[in-house]
Every structure is written in structure tokens, then in C-alpha cells.
Enzyme design. Sequence first.
Site, PDB file in Angstrom:
ATOM      1  N   ASP A 432       0.915  -1.101   0.405  1.00  0.00           N
ATOM      2  CA  ASP A 432      -0.394  -0.032   0.032  1.00  0.00           C
ATOM      3  C   ASP A 432       0.893   1.009   0.355  1.00  0.00           C
ATOM      4  O   ASP A 432       2.460   0.427   0.233  1.00  0.00           O
ATOM      5  CB  ASP A 432      -0.688  -0.259   1.322  1.00  0.00           C
ATOM      6  CG  ASP A 432      -1.928   1.342   1.230  1.00  0.00           C
ATOM      7  OD1 ASP A 432      -1.991   1.585   0.484  1.00  0.00           O
ATOM      8  OD2 ASP A 432      -2.269   1.702   3.052  1.00  0.00           O
ATOM      9  N   LYS A1043      -7.238  -5.351  -4.599  1.00  0.00           N
ATOM     10  CA  LYS A1043      -5.742  -4.886  -4.267  1.00  0.00           C
ATOM     11  C   LYS A1043      -5.706  -6.929  -3.790  1.00  0.00           C
ATOM     12  O   LYS A1043      -4.930  -7.566  -4.252  1.00  0.00           O
ATOM     13  CB  LYS A1043      -6.136  -5.179  -3.089  1.00  0.00           C
ATOM     14  CG  LYS A1043      -5.374  -3.396  -3.321  1.00  0.00           C
ATOM     15  CD  LYS A1043      -5.296  -2.831  -1.987  1.00  0.00           C
ATOM     16  CE  LYS A1043      -5.585  -0.657  -2.039  1.00  0.00           C
ATOM     17  NZ  LYS A1043      -4.828  -0.559  -0.533  1.00  0.00           N
ATOM     18  N   ASN A1066      -8.628  -1.355   4.477  1.00  0.00           N
ATOM     19  CA  ASN A1066      -8.894  -1.696   3.304  1.00  0.00           C
ATOM     20  C   ASN A1066      -7.359  -2.350   2.922  1.00  0.00           C
ATOM     21  O   ASN A1066      -7.664  -3.041   2.106  1.00  0.00           O
ATOM     22  CB  ASN A1066      -8.449  -0.439   2.374  1.00  0.00           C
ATOM     23  CG  ASN A1066      -7.300   0.528   2.653  1.00  0.00           C
ATOM     24  OD1 ASN A1066      -6.603   0.723   3.684  1.00  0.00           O
ATOM     25  ND2 ASN A1066      -6.940   1.697   1.515  1.00  0.00           N
TER      26      ASN A1066
END
Length: 1385
Positions: A432, A1043, A1066
Site C-alpha cells: 500500500d 488488491k 482497506n
Amino acid sequence: MERLHWVQHRCRQLLEGNAGRGWYSATDGLPTKTSLDAHSSPQRVSGKRRTVFARHGPHQQDYEAVSKSYQSNAIRTTKYSLLTFIPMNLFQQFHRAANLYFLFVVLLNWVPVVEAFQKEITMIPLLVVLVVIAIKDALEDYRRYLFDKKVNNSVVRVFCGKQNAYIVQRWKDVRVGDFVRLSCNEIIPADMLLLYSSDPRGVCYIETANLDGETNLKQRQVVSDLPLQGREFSLESFRGRVECENPNNELSRFRGYMEHPGGVRVGLHNNNLLLRSCTIRNTETVVGMVVYAGHETKAMMNNSGPRYKRSQLEKLLNTDILWCVLLLFIMCLTAAVGHGLWLNNLKDPVFQVDTETSPALAGFYVFWTMIIVLQVLIPISLYVSIEIVKLGQIYFIHNDLDLYNKQLDSRIQCRALNITEDLGQIQYLFSDKTGTLTENKMVFRRCSIYGVEYPHEENARRLEVYEAEKNEEAGRSLTLKSGCSGKSLSCRSLSCQRSSVSLHTLTAESQEEEEEEQLSNPIHPRTNAFCSRVAKDVVPDPELVRKLNWFCSPELALRDGSSGTPSSLELTYITDFFLALAICNSVVVSSPSQARHGVPEARTPLKSLEEFKLMFQRLSFSPFTALSTLPPPQMKGSPLNFTRRLFARGKTGTFTPTNSATDWPHLDQESHLEPTNLKREQDLSFTAEGGDAGQTEHRDTENEDAKTSPARQDVEDLIRDLDCESDTNEGLLYEAESPDEAALVHAAQAYRCTLRGRSAESLLVDLPGIGSLTVQLLHILPFDSNRKKMSVVVRHPLTGHVVVYTKGADSVIMDLAETPQGAEQTQEIYSHIREQTQIHLDGYAREGLRTLCIAKKVVEEEEYEVWLKGQLLAESSIENREELLLESAQRLETNLTLLGTTGIVDRLQEEVPETIEALQRAGIKVWILTGDKQETAINIAYACKLLSPNDQLLTASCGSRDVCAALLEELKVEVQRGKASLTEPTAAGNHGESSSGSVAGFILVIDGRTLEWALQEELKSQFLELSQGCKAVICCRSTPLQKSQVVRLVRDQLGVMTLAVGDGANDVSMIQMADVGVGISGQEGMQAVMSSDFAISRFKHLSKLLLVHGSSCYSRLANMILYFIYKNVMYVNLLFWYQFFCGFSGSVMTNAWVLILFNLLFTSVPPLIYGVLDQHMPADTLMERPELYQVMQSSKVYAPYVFWITVLDAFYQSLVCFFVPYFAFAGSSIGVLSFGSPINASALLIILLHQVIESHTLTWIHVLVLVLSGASYFGFVLVFSVFCVTCSPPTNPVGVETLEMSQPLFYIVCALTTVTALLPRLLFRVLCNTLHPPAALTSAQMDKVGSERYRKKMQCWNLSLSRSNTLPVCVDNPGLEPGTDSGAS
């Protein structure tokens, strides 16, 4: 069907407007909910939801009927009790195949016809393993028992119906339906529905640190429409029932409704639920009704313990164990056939032989006897040894000081205990961006409002100064101890003194008292989430301040010397923009030194609301007059002198509104526009090419004029008058759930649009020129990853209109921004504002700033009422609530008016570029998966050296599957063509390498929409093939689901080892999908950490975790497993070779005790030390040369061919170890045990010295363990031969060892056997190191060659200076610098 028809009719009635707000009553003529329940099956209802009644009240019979199936609040995390420990522990241990195998061997030895040893002896290995594991399990379970006992015996006040009062009860006696009363700092005993709060606003604050690690306060509110506030909660005032969903582990979701006796239903949501293990803060008293208790609470359902994953090495080991089983079967089958043939060919034996049993049956018996004799071939202790070694490896990882964060007092957490070796095999790393590569400490940098960009250059300089100060003070920062981690209450023992700032509890506090409070509580900043000094001290832009100053006092603005008057519409945009920043959030406002729950009145506005309403009517501009002075959107400069003087004292730089008449524009001016000269606007507007030179000159002229302006003195006087008010503002603490919210609220505060208080139904906001206003809060539509935005619905205090303020991703807001209907020039003006805002957005993204768009919408009353009914229906739904709420929010968030955008700085963490560069040099492909804009992600990728200047950028952005397929194919061809062009020059020279030494390559940048197409079944192979040809991949605008899909695609299709690292909720799906998940304990809570296998505090720790610990753990464990298999195969083969000389009868040449203890005791500890302490390369070398990580992967320490080489080597050594003594004693009258004595001694020496040859490191611990292992064997056999007469019938070992060890031939045989057995292994190592030097040796040689090359270069340089009179410079004379005499040459 009857229920379905009722629901359909009720929805239709709600949409037609026949129901009141928030009241869900069954109409006449329709069956009520009660009647429906009477005809419906209770099993069906209970299968989806649960009904809760008050335990003490008028619904006693209903309570008794439904509460029987509900659990009590007592918890039990132990696995065993005193009675069940032995059977349950044995049952669990025998789930392992190895234990079952050895149990089978033990039972087999009890069969007389196949018995090989004494029955007790064969039980020893299994008993030792079972007892050791049982003791470990018992100690762990006893600790859990003590914890459970402490928790269950905690006390709480529970309402008692018989006494009609609250009594003290233990937690374990609390039941579903009980009313529980809690005070400040008490821990919540069960999941409760909040029915009463002593706070007059009906809210309370909880700290969830015990649940998810987050220390910032969360606000919870009493169930709406309950007539219980304002007085103490009483049982008689509650007669309703609660219907909610069944227990689940979703911490952020709660669905249900409360039904009152009249049939009225009120929707329940997560903000009404108090979760077990959380702590009450800043609230004197709360009362709740228990809905989930004990193991049905969300906290207990999330308590899954350590994560368990199977490593790749463990999977390979299981395969090799099967090969060992096959090898055992072959050896036993060979012995069985050999024994049958031997018996069949035996004629006139001179010794006693069982002639009654047929050779075939005798061979069958021998097969099972050999299973017992050769049982050691299956390493029972290997699995236990692997667990011990992994615990040792985790200990060293956990205590590595380089992985310790001093500022946060946090160290690495190893949550998955059995995949440490996978850290050394990572091939793909998915990261990320926000909070992982960056600090996630958001700081407001600049903004654009009404199409005008405000650069905030003084703010940029402030950030540079702060960064310099941070670097200087890096070594002197305050260490935050773990007392704030939520594990104790000492950190917040005075939390109630820092009470929440409500709409009625605002008092002024002097700066001296505030400083004393901060000095007395040095750990206080931890409780103030995202409120660092750099985030709070925002320096406003002078031009924006000037416009707001004109708004507050036109006279002061005109005296300022600036030309140009902002239009009323522009002021409307500016005020709406900062109002949205202040209220469109979930920030909790608190005060560090507030008297507990005082109720002073809010400050009086500077003008009455009646006066403002009259002003609004008087200043209702026509469409032509409103924009008569409309300035063109343009790039503004930065008058620095004015800003320095204005904010010299470090305040937030706000202006005091005066009492003069203020031309406050109407907040709903979208329809009041006039045509203007767009050509002039476009000529002066800021373009992407950056033409602000003229503006800079103009603003500099303004600055020079401003030096003599008398308004400067007025401004300074105003600032002095504001000291008290500024101190009050600085005393406010904003506790936000995300750093973005905190940064925007502080930015609004810098412009005197201050959020001062929050309740469930209203907000207290200071507006410039007005003062404190109460804004009615109607709804909050929270942020979610699907909408990518957040909205608040308020009723404006001045206009009375319902206004929706929205903030979110620019890709979403820009699509929802409307082009208003009206005159053509009006549409052009709005289009121009939108175009300019888009230009500014792109510019922010190129600078690496995080962007958010701000918008608003004025909703008509009729439209709002229609939407409200659908919203309330969605809130009261239990099934499909999330989908209904999403649809409701999307219906409201349309036709938005774009106000502006913000650019927020999120700096890179320290050493991120170096870490990514090292990982790439280690052969790990790094992918960035982020939800940010493409330009922002690319800028960050450049900053962190994922992209080098020589890399070629490939952008994939399309809107359909067909276009995506063609684009992927085109990019794939381009990559192939580019690689072909780079290969030839690179082979000839050094072309294709950048100045930093990194090889140039292709970087794929793909957005979320294109990624959605690329992940489909038809295109994923093309996407994978393209990504394999790229150096790195950046996925922008990707959702959490995308993702995880990307990680799964690469992991499954390419069969590679993947690692995912993230810091937020997330990233959880991505972390759980990867082979190794790493969570970063950053600014977004602990969700990622709780879902990860390893938790670190900084991204830079990945380099040592992978390059050093990962490769070392893999090397150690792989070599230890191979060594374990080697020593077992080697020793078992000694027994197998003896069968050729005893008729394959299953006899052995040693006593059974030595046979059993040889692998269980004498040679068991050295492999453990080998697996824990062996270091194949120094840590410094691994960090300096990351390429060694890739060498470790390519060398395949544990590969199938390595396993078979090890087995063959063990066969050879066993042959030497058996036949050298055999030929040495051939023809002698030596006994069986005397023949076995040098074989056992030689085998021990060979096995121990084999480890010495294979070890990369020899320390005193290694030497000590090896010596003790050898000494233990010789000591045992000597004592055994002296004292044991009948220990091993029918053999008699008395005097055997003492006699053998007293003869020189014993030592000659042992020495010759050991040297002959180990010589090939030693020569093989020497040959390999000569022809193919290992990476460690190569690294050392490179260091030596590098130093020699440097010495030669210095000698040549000295020779070139020999004509001069200067002293030569060399490594032996380091005090002289070449640069000082360079001019002599």
C-alpha cells in the site's frame, strides 16, 4: 408471503409520505408485527435474528421463552479441565500422523511374534514427546484459566428487579437483557445497547484500545427517540423489545431495531452499541441493555488466537517424509524377502531355528519386526525440533534492536509462529502507499477554491523548517512507554477530567495553565490522535486571508492596499468550503483541562441571527449584480512580508470580526449568476504550463505598497486582541479516526472556521465575522470504499436550507458535479471553474499531494422528505442494510456543486527509497497498490526510487474490455521490443543502467477501471504476461477487493511466494491473501496488524526482516531438516546392513537402550543449536549486498535433488561405518555387542563432525553442545556396561564397553571409519567452494579486491603528483585529503 406483502405495502406507504419521520407504525387494516410473529415460525425468525427483552420488567414470560438459548457472560478460553486434560490432550496430539505412526509401532511391539525389543523400551520415544507437549499445553492452559478467572470475577452494577436498584454482580452472572450501569473508566462487560448517558446530548465516549489497539476516542449515542434523557434511567420507562441480527464477528456493523409497545420502530446501528472490552471515557454514567454476552460478544468472536499457516518448507518436508516411508517399506520388504529365502535355503542349521513356521509367514513376521527396528527412519522428534527452532528464531527476530521503534516503544510482532522461513523466499511484494510508504501524518499544504489556487508558500516553508528540526531532534525524541497501549488504565486515569466539549461546555483557559497541564502529563499527546504540532500550526495563505478579512471587515481589507474585491459568489464558495472542512467529519472535540461536564453557555454571536437574516434579504443579489465584480480564476502569489508579520507569534493567523456591517452573501447563490468577460478570465487564468510570472510581479508590487499601509498596525492590534480567543482554540483537541480529517479540521481552524463542539444532533462552529453558531446535524453518511466519499446533511443556521456537504476522491466528485441549467455564459463559468480545479488537481498530484474534492448540494424540502423516508427504512432494516444504505446515499449525493479541492502532504517514511532499492536488488518485484490518483502514485514512486529516470512508463487506462485487450497486447509487444533492444547493448557495454546503477526497465501504471477489466478471466493471462516483463507495477484507484484479487492472481497463476504489506483496514484482504502478510502499526488503527502474520512499525524494517532474518531462517531450518534426515537415514542403515549377516532376522548389534536413545538424546540437541544459531552470512554483508538474498533463493538449499544427495551420502557413510569395523574384526571371536560398540561410537563421531563441516558458524555454544553430546554417549554406555546386568535381555552388556574402550584397536577403527566416511563430504565442499564460491566467500573476496583496487588507484594518483612538492596521499596517510592539492596536477 404474508410478511413479504406487508413489507412491500409498508415501503410503498413510506415512499408516498404517509408515515412520520422515524416512526414505523402499522396502519389500520394491516397485520401488525406482533400478529405476524404469532403466525410465523419461531425457528425461522431465530435463524436470522434474535429478540431481546428486558430481564426485569413486564415481559417476563417473553424473556424466559427467548433467553434459554442465549449464553451467559462467563467466558472460558481454556481447552481442558482437570478431568478432560489427559484424554483431550492425547486426542489432539494423536491428530498428528507421526504420533499415530509411533503409537502403531509401540502396539506392534506388544505382539509376541514380531517383538523386537522390550515392550517398555519402544514406548520411551513416544512417551517423551507426549509428556513434553502435554506439559507445555498444561502451562499455557493454566495461564488462560487464571485470566478467565480474573475476568469472570470482575464486578459491575446490574439492575435487580426484586430490590428495584442496581446491585454489584460479577461479570459471569450478567445475562442478556440485563440493565448494566457503568461509570467513567469502567470496562464494558458485554455488548450493550446504549439507552442512557449522563451527557445531556445523549452521547458517551469509549476507548477501543483493548479491542483494536486504537487509542483515539469513539463517540457512541443513545438510541434515538428514547424519552429517557434528562433524568436517571428507570426500568418503568422502558417497555420495548429489541430485535437484532445474530451474533457475528463484524466489529463495525450492528443491525436491528427497537420496537415500542405502540408498534413504533427505531433503527439501531453500530453507534448505539457498546462493545465488550472497551472502556468508558469522558462520561460519568451510562446505562445499557445487554444484547450479546460471553462468547457471543463481538470481542470474543474475534479472539481467534495466533494465526496458523503452512510454510512452503513444511509442505516440501511432508513430501520427503512420504519418501522416507517408502524407503522404510522397501527396506522392510527386502528384509522380509531375504529372511524367507534364507529360511528356505537353510540346511541342517547348527543353531535353533523355528522350522514349524513357513518361510513366507516368517518373512511376513520379519516385515513387521523390521518396522519396529527401523522406526527411527521416520523422525518423530523432527516436528518437535522444528517448533523449538522456530521459537528460537522468533525470539531473535522479536529482540532485534534494529526492528525496534524507540519513538513508539514498539517492536516487531510475530503473530504467525510457523512461517518464518517463508520470509527468505519472497519473490513479489505488494505494498500500500498511504501509511505504508508514507508517514500517514497528513498536513494541509494548499487548496483551490472557486477555481483559484492558493499556494500557501509560507506553509510550505514551515514544513521545511519542521522537517529540519525533526532531523536534528531525531535522537532526542520522547519515548512513549507502553502504558498508553491500552493494556492499563494508568494512561487515562484522569480521562474524565478531560471531558468532551459539548455545545454547552465551553470555557476559556489561559495558555499558562495549558502548558502546565501538558508538562504534568508528558504522555498526553498519545491521547490526541493526529494532532501533532506540524498538523495544527497551519499558516494561512495571505490572499485567502485578505478575502476573508474583506468578508469580516471591508474597511480593513481596502486599507490593506490590495486591489480587487471578491464577489459575493466567491465568498460564498470560500465560506462553504471551510464550513465543509470543519463539519464534514466524525472528529471528536475535547479539551485537555476542562472541568468535568460543566454547562456554560456557548458564546454569543457577534451579530444576531435576525440581523443576518435581514441582511440576507437586503443582499439578495440578482444574477447580473452578483458577478459584476467577479475576478477571474487565477494563480495567486505569496506576499511574504505580510504573512511573516501576521503570523510572527505562531498563532493560527485568524482575524477578529468587527462590529461593522458585513456583507454576508447568500449561501445558495448557484442560481444568481451573471455573464462576464470569459476572454479576460482565460487570459489571466493559471495554466498547466505554469504562467504565474506576471502574477508574482503584481503580488510583489502589492507587498511593497503594503509595507507603508496603515492597516498593518490595525492587524497587529487585532491579533493582540485575539490572544485569549486563540488560546481557547489551541486548547481544543481534535480526535479523528483518520489523519485526513484532522488535517482538514485544523486547516479550517486556521481560517477561523472552528469546530468547537459536537453532539449527536448538532455541531457548534465558529464562523469568521459571525461567531459561534449551532448547526443542526441531520445525518452523517460515512465514508466507504464503494462510494469513496463522505457526506453530512445539515440544516443551515442562517438560511434554514437542508445542505449536503461532501468530500471525497476527485474521480468521484468530479463526475457527480453538475453543470447547472441556465444561461449559456453561466454554464461556461461553472465549466471554467471545473476546468481550473482539474488543472490544480493534476498539479497537486504531480507534486505527490493527496487530493480531496469538496462539494455541496442544497436540497429542497420535498426532496429531502422523500429521501428521508427511504433512509429511515434502510436504517431500520436488518437484512441487506448495507445495500439499502448505499443506495440511499447515492440517491442524495448527485448534482453536486464543486467548491474546491485540497492538497495534503503525506511525507515518505525514513529510508523508504533505500529499502525499495535494496528489495529490488534482492530480486523482489515491488508492486504498489493504492487508491490514490495516478499522478500522485507516480510521484511517490519516483520519490521512493521505485522508478528511476531511465525507466520507461507504460500507462494503461481504458473504459471497455475490448480496448483493454488491445491495449494490453500493444504494451506487451512494446515491452518485448524494448527488452530486445536493451539486451544487445547491455551485453556489449553498460548501456541501460542509470547513474545509480539500477537497470532500466518498464513500469506499468494501471488504473482501477482498467484493472477491473484486466482481472477478468479472458484478459488476466495477458495482464500477467505483461506484468512479468515489467520491472514494477503501480495499480492506482484500486479498491480493497481489487488488491486481494491481484495478489491471488499472481500467487496462484505464477506460483511465486508473495508478501503484502499495509497499514489500514482497506489492506486487510490483501494481507490475508498473500503467503506472508505484514501489517504496519501506523495511524489507521490496528486492523491490518490484527490480520497480519508479522507486524512492524516502519516500512524500512522490511529490509532486515527479509534480507537478514528471512534468508537466515530459511537457511537454518532447511539445513537442519536435511541434517535430521541425514542422521536418521545414516544410523538406520547400520541396522539394515547387519541384517545381511544375521539372516534378516531383525536382530541388532547393539542393546536396545542405546538404539532408542541415540536419536532421542545423544544427537538431538546439536541440530537445535544448528537451526537456531547457524549464520550462513554476516548480517552486515546481507544488508550491504541484497543480491545475496536472490542467490539464496536460486541455490535452493532445500530442493528435491538436495534431499536425494543427502540420502545417498547417508547411505555411503553408513556403508563405511559398518564395513570398516566388519573387516577390521573379521575372523575374530568378537561378540555381537563388542562388534556394535565401535560402530555406534564411529556413527556418533561421524554425525557430530558432519554438522561441523556443514555449519557456517562455530561458536563456543556449538563446541560445548557437541562435546556434551559425545560425552553423554560415552558416559552412558560406560555406566550401562558397569552396572546394568539384566537391562537388555537376552543380551548381557556387562563389561562390554569397558573392555572395548581399553583396547587401542577400538580407537584406530573409530578414527579410520570417521575419516573415511567424512572425506568425500569434505572434498566435495572444498571443490564446490573452489569452482563455485558461495556468496559469503565471494562477498569477502569482493571487499578485499575492492580495497586492493582502491590502493592501486591511490598509488597511481600519487605517481601523477610525484612532480609536485606535496606529500603523497594514500590509505596509509588518511589525514591528507586529495582535494586540497588537486590544483598541483
